[in-house]
Design an enzyme around this catalytic site. Structure first.
Site: not given
Length: 351
Positions: A162, A186, A190, A242
């Site tokens: 990603d 991205d 994550d 976020r």
């Protein structure tokens, strides 16, 4: 000796940040590097990284994804034994494909300017006990559809990535501390696919849109018991949003500046315990399901129009699962802001 150092730090240099108070006043930090593994806090406090292994010194910034050369970062992280990985000079590492890590590894950049940038970046995939410390990660881009080695015995074709700074996938006991992250394709960090027992602390993040994705899909139920601590971070200029989704999140003593959309948001019924932050809470989803979610603000300092809308039933059991350490009052971090991001650590001096 390490116990005495910890005691002296707590007595004479206490800031209320239990992580930094544990190790940063030790002028002999270079010889005591592995002491860091005993300084974890929050839900990721059990991450030992490579504490029980040898030191591995990275001397070469080059990268060969399929056949890593000894002395490179990729060669270090795929080894099947615990390793505490350090560097012998300033480096900017431009990875050609995602850095796929094995369990029980620490990447410790203290003492040098270590950057991972302008290529695919770090992937913590289906492993445990990882510590990432004192690295500047920026301008990460997608990679994939290439052969990548993930152990000394195995390499295989990986699909497209990603473009995250750090991607945590199906992993547990992870600690990301004192890193600087910016401008990735991205997310900066994550955390997805049932990852849990994670602390994200003392980081400096700036110039990015979707800063942290915590839970990858509203329909992915294994994320519902995810536990993540987000503490002592500095969210700087140019950040937009976020988004925690499922799970339990303890968000404490962070500073949010120059946010554009929201500082703390959510979807799919997360429990959020926000304490001692300077922050904003905004619901962007349609409908009123969010009114049943358990969101609490305690001691947050809301400035310049920031607001936080509490919701749900403040049940002790729910917030117990979303509590991981004691928060300082917000006014303390305003008067003495956290020292976040990658540190400039010099030998024989406190870091």
């Amino acid at each position: 000796m390490s116990g005495l150092v910890v005691f002296l730090c707590l007595v004479f240099f206490s800031t209320g940040n239990p992580i930094d108070d544990c190790w940063r006043c030790d002028s002999n930090w270079e010889a005591n590097r592995k002491m860091l593994a005993d300084c974890g806090a929050g839900f990721g406090r059990n991450a030992v990284g490579g504490r029980d292994g040898e030191l591995y010194i990275v001397k070469d910034s080059n990268d060969d994804p399929e056949n890593p050369v000894p002395g490179t970062l990729r060669h270090a992280v795929i080894q099947e034994v615990p390793l505490w990985i350090i560097f012998d000079h300033d480096m900017e590492i431009n990875l050609k494909e995602e850095l796929v890590m094995s369990s029980y590894k620490t990447i410790d950049g203290r003492g040098f300017n270590i950057q991972i940038s302008d290529g695919p970046c770090i992937c913590i995939y289906n492993v445990s006990n990882i510590i990432i410390h004192n690295i500047y990660i920026h301008d990460c881009v997608p990679g994939g559809n290439a052969v990548v080695r993930d152990s000394p015995q195995h390499s295989g074709l990986r699909g497209k990535s990603d473009g995250d700074g750090i991607s945590v996938f199906g992993a547990r006991d992870i600690w990301i501390d004192h890193c600087t992250l910016a401008s990735c394709y991205d997310g900066l960090i994550d955390v997805v696919f049932g990852s849990t027992a994670i602390t994200i602390s003392n980081n400096y993040m700036f110039h990015h849109n979707e800063v942290m994705l915590l839970g990858h899909s509203d329909d992915y139920l294994p994320d519902k018991n995810m536990q993540i601590t987000i503490a002592f971070n500095f969210f700087g200029d140019g950040l937009v949003q976020r988004m925690p989704r499922h799970g339990y999140f303890h968000i404490l003593n962070n500073i949010y500046t120059s946010w554009e959309m929201y500082a703390i948001g959510g979807s799919a019924n997360p429990t959020i315990n926000s304490q001692g932050n300077v922050t904003k809470h905004e619901i962007t989803e349609e409908g009123e399901d969010w009114k049943q979610w358990n969101w609490r603000s305690e001691g947050d300092l809301l400035l310049n129009g920031a607001f936080f809308t509490t919701s749900g039933e403040e049940t002790p059991a729910s917030y117990m699962k979303a509590s991981s350490m004691v928060a300082r009052p917000a006014y303390v971090i305003i008067s003495s802001p956290p020292t976040s991001g990658a540190l400039y650590c010099q030998k024989d001096k406190p870091c």
